[in-house]
Structure formats: structure tokens, C-alpha cells
Motif scaffolding. Structure first.
Motif, mmCIF file in Angstrom:
data_model
loop_
_atom_site.group_PDB
_atom_site.id
_atom_site.type_symbol
_atom_site.label_atom_id
_atom_site.label_comp_id
_atom_site.label_asym_id
_atom_site.label_seq_id
_atom_site.Cartn_x
_atom_site.Cartn_y
_atom_site.Cartn_z
ATOM 1 N N SER A 23 0.828 -1.218 0.000
ATOM 2 C CA SER A 23 0.000 0.000 0.000
ATOM 3 C C SER A 23 0.857 1.260 0.000
ATOM 4 O O SER A 23 0.587 2.228 0.722
ATOM 5 N N VAL A 24 1.915 1.253 -0.794
ATOM 6 C CA VAL A 24 2.781 2.423 -0.860
ATOM 7 C C VAL A 24 2.181 3.429 -1.827
ATOM 8 O O VAL A 24 1.891 3.105 -2.976
ATOM 9 N N THR A 25 2.033 4.661 -1.366
ATOM 10 C CA THR A 25 1.420 5.685 -2.227
ATOM 11 C C THR A 25 2.364 6.807 -2.570
ATOM 12 O O THR A 25 2.150 7.552 -3.516
ATOM 13 N N ALA A 26 3.447 6.950 -1.804
ATOM 14 C CA ALA A 26 4.408 8.018 -2.084
ATOM 15 C C ALA A 26 5.807 7.487 -1.892
ATOM 16 O O ALA A 26 6.133 6.981 -0.823
ATOM 17 N N PHE A 27 6.641 7.558 -2.933
ATOM 18 C CA PHE A 27 7.999 7.036 -2.874
ATOM 19 C C PHE A 27 8.969 8.148 -2.470
ATOM 20 O O PHE A 27 8.902 9.267 -2.973
ATOM 21 N N GLY A 28 9.910 7.763 -1.599
ATOM 22 C CA GLY A 28 11.022 8.654 -1.306
ATOM 23 C C GLY A 28 10.689 9.793 -0.359
ATOM 24 O O GLY A 28 11.515 10.668 -0.148
ATOM 25 N N THR A 45 10.082 6.134 7.209
ATOM 26 C CA THR A 45 9.642 4.813 7.661
ATOM 27 C C THR A 45 8.625 4.265 6.683
ATOM 28 O O THR A 45 7.546 4.832 6.528
ATOM 29 N N PRO A 46 8.949 3.158 6.003
ATOM 30 C CA PRO A 46 7.999 2.575 5.057
ATOM 31 C C PRO A 46 6.822 1.959 5.795
ATOM 32 O O PRO A 46 6.912 1.648 6.984
ATOM 33 N N PRO A 47 5.694 1.793 5.131
ATOM 34 C CA PRO A 47 4.511 1.207 5.769
ATOM 35 C C PRO A 47 4.809 -0.170 6.351
ATOM 36 O O PRO A 47 5.508 -0.979 5.724
ATOM 37 N N PRO A 48 4.295 -0.475 7.553
ATOM 38 C CA PRO A 48 4.561 -1.761 8.200
ATOM 39 C C PRO A 48 4.161 -2.963 7.354
ATOM 40 O O PRO A 48 4.858 -3.989 7.358
ATOM 41 N N ASP A 49 3.033 -2.842 6.629
ATOM 42 C CA ASP A 49 2.608 -3.994 5.833
ATOM 43 C C ASP A 49 3.583 -4.249 4.679
ATOM 44 O O ASP A 49 3.803 -5.391 4.271
ATOM 45 N N ALA A 93 13.209 -15.227 -7.649
ATOM 46 C CA ALA A 93 12.484 -14.118 -8.274
ATOM 47 C C ALA A 93 11.827 -13.237 -7.212
ATOM 48 O O ALA A 93 11.804 -12.000 -7.333
ATOM 49 N N LYS A 94 11.286 -13.840 -6.168
ATOM 50 C CA LYS A 94 10.661 -13.071 -5.092
ATOM 51 C C LYS A 94 11.718 -12.278 -4.320
ATOM 52 O O LYS A 94 11.483 -11.129 -3.928
ATOM 53 N N ARG A 95 12.885 -12.896 -4.089
ATOM 54 C CA ARG A 95 13.928 -12.169 -3.373
ATOM 55 C C ARG A 95 14.363 -10.929 -4.162
ATOM 56 O O ARG A 95 14.507 -9.843 -3.605
ATOM 57 N N GLN A 96 14.564 -11.112 -5.465
ATOM 58 C CA GLN A 96 14.982 -9.987 -6.302
ATOM 59 C C GLN A 96 13.905 -8.901 -6.344
ATOM 60 O O GLN A 96 14.208 -7.701 -6.344
ATOM 61 N N ALA A 97 12.644 -9.325 -6.381
ATOM 62 C CA ALA A 97 11.540 -8.354 -6.401
ATOM 63 C C ALA A 97 11.522 -7.538 -5.113
ATOM 64 O O ALA A 97 11.246 -6.332 -5.127
ATOM 65 N N ALA A 98 11.841 -8.186 -3.996
ATOM 66 C CA ALA A 98 11.859 -7.473 -2.719
ATOM 67 C C ALA A 98 12.950 -6.406 -2.709
ATOM 68 O O ALA A 98 12.722 -5.271 -2.268
ATOM 69 N N TYR A 99 14.147 -6.773 -3.205
ATOM 70 C CA TYR A 99 15.235 -5.788 -3.247
ATOM 71 C C TYR A 99 14.849 -4.593 -4.126
ATOM 72 O O TYR A 99 15.056 -3.434 -3.758
ATOM 73 N N ARG A 100 14.282 -4.880 -5.300
ATOM 74 C CA ARG A 100 13.899 -3.807 -6.227
ATOM 75 C C ARG A 100 12.828 -2.906 -5.616
ATOM 76 O O ARG A 100 12.847 -1.680 -5.778
ATOM 77 N N SER A 101 11.900 -3.528 -4.926
ATOM 78 C CA SER A 101 10.809 -2.758 -4.321
ATOM 79 C C SER A 101 11.340 -1.790 -3.264
ATOM 80 O O SER A 101 10.891 -0.637 -3.178
ATOM 81 N N TRP A 102 12.270 -2.261 -2.450
ATOM 82 C CA TRP A 102 12.867 -1.367 -1.452
ATOM 83 C C TRP A 102 13.523 -0.167 -2.140
ATOM 84 O O TRP A 102 13.358 0.982 -1.724
ATOM 85 N N LEU A 103 14.275 -0.443 -3.203
ATOM 86 C CA LEU A 103 14.997 0.627 -3.888
ATOM 87 C C LEU A 103 14.045 1.635 -4.523
ATOM 88 O O LEU A 103 14.352 2.828 -4.621
ATOM 89 N N GLN A 104 12.872 1.183 -4.958
ATOM 90 C CA GLN A 104 11.906 2.079 -5.587
ATOM 91 C C GLN A 104 11.222 2.999 -4.576
ATOM 92 O O GLN A 104 10.579 3.981 -4.955
ATOM 93 N N LEU A 105 11.369 2.681 -3.285
ATOM 94 C CA LEU A 105 10.780 3.564 -2.274
ATOM 95 C C LEU A 105 11.524 4.883 -2.185
ATOM 96 O O LEU A 105 10.982 5.884 -1.710
#
Length: 353
Positions: A12-17, A21-25, A40-52
């Protein structure tokens, strides 16, 4: 990118950067994906963090270090057999016993007992004991270890991936000087339980490779061509099985070397002699016969037998005769020539590239 999108939506991320503190969920879902056995899931998690964005990088570094600790502890638990038995450990215990027994029994096999019947009977008893131990090892190696392998590989790869991600926060990180293979080797060797597990898995693979080699040789000797008759095929099965039990590579039937052996057996039957030295011109020695038959390799030994058409009788006769047994259990040859003419048998060993 689809997995990344799904993870971001799940968080439920609505604003990046913007937020520190990122949303708990999001953190909860990302943490689950970072320890997944699915790369693939591990890589997606890393990418998602970086996109925040840069505002959440402190939280990302914290999540990485927490996940690194998880993988470290996961390897420890796998080594101890927590949650699932350690198949590598079970195999290794019996494999070590087999290696010790093989060395002892091979010394006996390669001892000249002067054809003493009691000593030959002792050898057969020793082989029976080794056969039972070998069967246990093969059974353990044949067990399905896929779930254990997947868990171990996921943690090892996860440690490598996270170490690379942590390089973002340490420009002087030593890991930057290593390629991926060197990094994995360093991380595994530096992890007591991880290094132990990898060592045990390699030992299990040795047994699996031996099983595969024997299966391939058996198939090749069965389907090698019309020139291979039943007696040749059955004899090769017996010999290769016992060589495998002793830790020796199986021998493949070779057509030209078998032609030389068949010719000698036929000559002995036709001319009424029984010897390695032939009275036939150009076929005096085993090496002459191998060359004349067109064998493109190095012939190394020859056994002859007379008295039965049965392959087991020929094998038992040679096993009970010290010099002949030495040839059958030599560790240099990789091909086998067999020739049968009535009650006459000739075996030739050699090495071919």
C-alpha cells in the motif's frame, strides 16, 4: 517487474522517497519475500525497497542485516537437522565407514594368497560385507533431498545477494573486489556449518555420480551392438557391480578389444592349447592380438579361462586366482574386451581415450 509491482501494491505504498519509515505492511511482505526460496521473489523485494527512494534506505539496510542474520541461522538449523533431518549427515556417516572398509578390503583383494581356498572364501565374505555397506550408502544417496537442497541454496544465495546489496552502504566493502563465485566461496568457507554442509553435499554427489556412471556403463554394454552376446553382457554386469562396490570405475565393452579376445578364445578351442602365448603367426602376445584387431588404445591385461560356458564360472575362477583378480580390479583400465568360444574365455582390459 510484475513481482515488484505486486509487492508494492501489497505494501500500500502511495508516495515514494518521502517518508523515512515505510509502511509496516510493506516491510512485513518484503521481509517474507527476502527469505523466500524463490529467487524471483527475493529480487523483487530488493527492487521494491529501492523504488521507495533514498528516504527509506536506512530502514532497507536494517532489513538487509536482519535477513542476513536469518539466513545465517537457517544454515545452522539445517546443519543440526532442525525441522527436517539432514540427509547429507546420514549419508556421510555410512559413506565414511564404506571408504574405510574399501581401503581395507582392496588391500586384501590385491594380496597374493597363492590361490588358497580358505583365503579366497574369506575374500568372498569380505565382499559380501562391503556389498551390504555399499547398498546402504546408495540407498541414502538416492533419497530425495530436493527440499533440503532448495533451503540450503536459498540461504547461501540469499547471503550472497544481501552482501551485494549492502555494498550500497559501504563503498570500501571488501566484497566489491570479489566476483560472484569468489564471494560465495568466501561466505561459505567462513560459515562453519555452511562449509560443513557443502562438503557433505559434495560427498553425497560422489555417490550419486558413481551410481550414474554404473548405470550408463550397464546401458552401453547392453545396447552397444549386435557384437555383444549374452555371456559378455552378463559377465560385464557382475564385474562392474563388484568394481563399483570397491570404488573403481566401471569398464565398457570395446568392440576391437573384444575381437582380439574372441579370436584368442577361438584359436585355443580350435588348436587345442591354453596359454597367453599363441602359436598363431602375428598373434603371439596379447598386445599383438590387440594391435592386429585394430584396438586404438593401450591393452593392459589378459585373463584366460577354460571349463564352462557359464559367465559366473569364469568370473569365480578368475576371482579365485590372484593374478587374474588383480587384472579385474585394476584402477587404470576403462574398457573391457571379452571373447567366448565354447568353454574358452578370454578377458582383456585396456585404456582408451
Amino acid at each position: 517487474m510484475r513481482l515488484t509491482f505486486l509487492l508494492l501494491c501489497a505494501g500500500s505504498v502511495t508516495a515514494f522517497g518521502q517518508a523515512n519509515t515505510p509502511p509496516p505492511d510493506f516491510v512485513e511482505r518484503a521481509s517474507q519475500w527476502m527469505i523466500s526460496t524463490d529467487p524471483a521473489k527475493r529480487q523483487a523485494a530488493y527492487r521494491s525497497w529501492l523504488q521507495l527512494g533514498p528516504g527509506t534506505m536506512e530502514a532497507y539496510e536494517k532489513a538487509l542485516r536482519s535477513t542476513l542474520k536469518y539466513h545465517d541461522q537457517k544454515i545452522d538449523k539445517l546443519s543440526r537437522g532442525e525441522g527436517a533431518s539432514n540427509p547429507y549427515e546420514a549419508h556421510d556417516a555410512i559413506f565414511s565407514e564404506l571408504e574405510t572398509e574399501r581401503e581395507r578390503v582392496m588391500t586384501l583383494i590385491r594380496t597374493d594368497w597363492k590361490k588358497d581356498e580358505k583365503e579366497i572364501a574369506m575374500l568372498r565374505e569380505e565382499m559380501e560385507g562391503l556389498t551390504k555397506l555399499h547398498g546402504k550408502v546408495n540407498k541414502l544417496a538416492s533419497a530425495n533431498t530436493s527440499s533440503f537442497d532448495t533451503a540450503l541454496d536459498a540461504s547461501v544465495q540469499g547471503m550472497c545477494e544481501i552482501t551485494r546489496e549492502l555494498e550500497r552502504f559501504d563503498p570500501q566493502a571488501e566484497s566489491k573486489q570479489l566476483d560472484d563465485e569468489q564471494l560465495e566461496s568466501k561466505l561459505v568457507s567462513g560459515h562453519i556449518h555452511g562449509a560443513h554442509l557443502v562438503k557433505l553435499r559434495k560427498r553425497l554427489q560422489v555417490t550419486r555420480d558413481a551410481i550414474t556412471r554404473l548405470d550408463e556403463a550397464t546401458k552401453a554394454n547392453k545396447e552397444g551392438g549386435r557384437w555383444i552376446d549374452g555371456g559378455m553382457r552378463e559377465f560385464s554386469v557382475v564385474l562392474n557391480r563388484e568394481r563399483d562396490i570397491c570404488g573403481l570405475a566401471p569398464l565398457r565393452l570395446e568392440e576391437k578389444l573384444s575381437d582380439a579376445a574372441k579370436g584368442h578364445s577361438a584359436d585355443m578351442a580350435r588348436l587345442g592349447f591354453f596359454a597367453h602365448e599363441s602359436p598363431v603367426p602375428d598373434k603371439k602376445s596379447p598386445w599383438d592380438r590387440a594391435t592386429l584387431a585394430g584396438f586404438a588404445g593401450n591393452a593392459s591385461g589378459e585373463n584366460i579361462f577354460m571349463g564352462s560356458t557359464n559367465f559366473q564360472s569364469a568370473y569365480d575362477g578368475w576371482f579365485g586366482s590372484d593374478g587374474h583378480r588383480f587384472i579385474m580390479f585394476a584402477d587404470g583400465p576403462n574398457v573391457l574386451g571379452l571373447g567366448i568360444s565354447g568353454i574358452h574365455w578370454t578377458l582383456m582390459t585396456g585404456r582408451k581415450n
